[in-house]
Design an enzyme around this catalytic site. Structure first.
Site, mmCIF file in Angstrom:
data_model
loop_
_atom_site.group_PDB
_atom_site.id
_atom_site.type_symbol
_atom_site.label_atom_id
_atom_site.label_comp_id
_atom_site.label_asym_id
_atom_site.label_seq_id
_atom_site.Cartn_x
_atom_site.Cartn_y
_atom_site.Cartn_z
ATOM 1 N N SER A 41 73.248 -9.340 26.116
ATOM 2 C CA SER A 41 74.551 -8.844 26.555
ATOM 3 C C SER A 41 74.834 -9.090 28.027
ATOM 4 O O SER A 41 75.998 -9.184 28.426
ATOM 5 C CB SER A 41 74.659 -7.347 26.255
ATOM 6 O OG SER A 41 73.575 -6.632 26.834
ATOM 7 N N HIS A 248 75.936 -1.890 32.102
ATOM 8 C CA HIS A 248 76.146 -3.336 32.122
ATOM 9 C C HIS A 248 76.982 -3.724 33.339
ATOM 10 O O HIS A 248 77.733 -2.896 33.872
ATOM 11 C CB HIS A 248 76.855 -3.805 30.844
ATOM 12 C CG HIS A 248 75.966 -3.879 29.655
ATOM 13 N ND1 HIS A 248 75.637 -2.776 28.895
ATOM 14 C CD2 HIS A 248 75.297 -4.923 29.083
ATOM 15 C CE1 HIS A 248 74.825 -3.126 27.913
ATOM 16 N NE2 HIS A 248 74.599 -4.430 28.012
#
Length: 267
Positions: A41, A248
């Protein structure tokens, strides 16, 4: 006569200087690279928005560092097969097929899911310091025992399928700036999480260098932009409305952190 000679001399010097400057400016390299992006990711760009329709649940963002390289550098060809949630086995089984003998540049970010990044953060958020420290310690033990071998399998697969490629292994940022006023997790939990990330990055760097690859370390550039820092945050904090983007890189984190580090390493 004297004035004419001075003018002629000045013009001559200007012409010579112009020629020298022209020779000093390097020609722009031809965009001949055939670039393939692999990984999880952090490579697909989860948290950076603007996901491509074709990527589906892999959530490949046009703001991810591989896509930014494509937009800015314009290689001869580009394809990202990075996918949210990918482990080393997913890269081997599902992503390496994108490589070929004509591939000249490969990037890969992987390993975090193999030691359970997501599960660790869930434990640390939902439970106390004791449980958090224990979860990170278990991940560190697993990383020391298994991660080098798992990464070696990925890197050997890359070399086998794309023997002519230069390969850049891109790491992970450390999540927290310590010794600041910060709500949420305890100082002990944040320090232990940072310790675990540093261990994964250090193991990854050693494995990359052993394979003859370049390691792109994003940790230094994220300093001052981490969670609990006072600068612009380049990482998403815990987001209860969109859990998947938590921890993230943001759009700014991909553009200001990941992209320049990868660009410098890719050459």
């Amino acid at each position: 006569m004297r004035r004419t000679r001075l003018v002629t001399l000045a013009l001559s010097l200007a012409t010579s200087l112009g020629a020298t400057l022209a020779l000093a400016v390097p020609a722009q390299a031809a965009p001949t690279d055939r670039y393939i992006a692999l990984g999880d990711s952090y490579a697909s760009g989860v948290g950076a928005g603007s996901y491509t329709t074709e990527s589906g649940s892999c959530q490949r963002s046009t703001n991810a560092y591989p896509a930014l390289y494509n937009t800015n550098i314009h290689p001869a060809s580009y394809r990202s097969v990075a996918c949210s949630g990918a482990r080393t086995t997913d890269v081997v089984n599902s992503q390496l097929a994108a490589l070929g003998s004509t591939t000249t540049l490969v990037s890969v970010t992987v390993g975090g899911n193999d030691v359970g990044f997501a599960n660790i953060m869930t434990t640390c958020v939902l439970y106390g310091t004791t449980e958090c420290v224990a979860a990170v310690q278990a991940a560190e033990d697993k990383a020391r025992a298994e991660l080098s071998g798992l990464l070696a399998t990925v890197y050997n697969g890359i070399k086998s399928r794309a023997p002519a490629a230069r390969v850049v292994v891109v790491g992970y940022p450390v999540f927290y700036q310590l010794n600041t006023v910060c709500v949420g997790l305890s100082d002990t939990s944040r320090a232990k999480i940072n310790e675990g990330i540093n261990l994964v990055d250090d193991i990854t760097r050693s494995a990359a260098l052993a394979a003859g690859f370049t390691f792109a370390d994003v940790r230094p550039i994220f300093v001052g932009h981490q969670l609990c820092s006072y600068g612009e945050k380049w990482l998403h904090a815990l987001n209860y409305t969109n859990i998947g983007i938590s921890y993230h890189p943001t759009t700014a984190g991909q553009a200001g952190g990941y992209y320049p580090v990868f660009r410098g390493a890719a050459g």
